[in-house]
Write a protein that holds these residues in place. Structure first.
Motif, short mmCIF file in Angstrom:
data_model
loop_
_atom_site.label_atom_id
_atom_site.label_comp_id
_atom_site.label_asym_id
_atom_site.label_seq_id
_atom_site.Cartn_x
_atom_site.Cartn_y
_atom_site.Cartn_z
N VAL A 97 50.48 13.68 -46.82
CA VAL A 97 49.52 12.60 -47.05
C VAL A 97 50.30 11.32 -47.29
N MET A 98 49.95 10.28 -46.54
CA MET A 98 50.60 8.98 -46.68
C MET A 98 49.53 7.93 -46.94
N ASP A 99 49.89 6.91 -47.71
CA ASP A 99 48.95 5.82 -48.00
C ASP A 99 49.68 4.50 -47.81
N TRP A 100 48.89 3.44 -47.74
CA TRP A 100 49.44 2.11 -47.45
C TRP A 100 50.01 1.46 -48.71
N GLU A 101 51.19 0.86 -48.59
CA GLU A 101 51.80 0.12 -49.70
C GLU A 101 51.02 -1.16 -49.94
N SER A 102 51.18 -1.74 -51.12
CA SER A 102 50.43 -2.94 -51.47
C SER A 102 50.73 -4.11 -50.54
N ASP A 103 51.94 -4.21 -50.00
CA ASP A 103 52.27 -5.29 -49.07
C ASP A 103 51.42 -5.24 -47.81
N TRP A 104 50.92 -4.05 -47.47
CA TRP A 104 50.08 -3.90 -46.28
C TRP A 104 48.86 -4.80 -46.36
N TRP A 105 48.28 -4.90 -47.53
CA TRP A 105 47.05 -5.69 -47.69
C TRP A 105 47.32 -7.17 -47.48
N GLU A 106 48.54 -7.62 -47.79
CA GLU A 106 48.87 -9.03 -47.66
C GLU A 106 49.36 -9.41 -46.27
N PHE A 107 50.10 -8.51 -45.61
CA PHE A 107 50.81 -8.90 -44.41
C PHE A 107 50.33 -8.27 -43.11
N GLY A 108 49.60 -7.17 -43.15
CA GLY A 108 49.31 -6.53 -41.88
C GLY A 108 47.93 -5.97 -41.70
#
Length: 88
Positions: free
Chosen positions: A14-25
């Motif tokens: 199981v993998m989830d998105w890092e917090s930077d994902w919400w800002e940059f991609g």
């Protein structure tokens, strides 16, 4: 025993998105039909560490390296756990 080949076993990663994902991609990915949901991979590997590596490779195949780098490992489970959706 040394030199003995291990039999590969099933793992669920199981993998989830890092917090930077919400800002940059995330915005661009959402526009192309992408999702903010965690990602699950069923892989075969010799051990949990190798299963983690296999999931990284699968993420790159699915999303490309630029997007996959925002995924982090949340859990590596022994066996292929069934996916559950909508209260099943």
């Amino acid at each position: 025993m040394p030199g003995e080949q291990q039999e590969q076993r099933p793992y669920t990663v199981v993998m989830d998105w890092e917090s930077d994902w919400w800002e940059f991609g995330a915005g661009a990915a959402r526009a192309e039909g992408g999702s903010d949901d965690p990602v699950v991979y069923h892989v075969w590997a010799d051990n949990a560490c190798d299963a983690s590596d296999e999931s990284d490779e699968e993420a790159v195949k699915e999303f490309g390296e630029a997007v996959a780098r925002y995924l982090k490992h949340v859990a590596v489970l022994h066996g292929h756990a069934p996916l559950v959706r909508e209260g099943e």
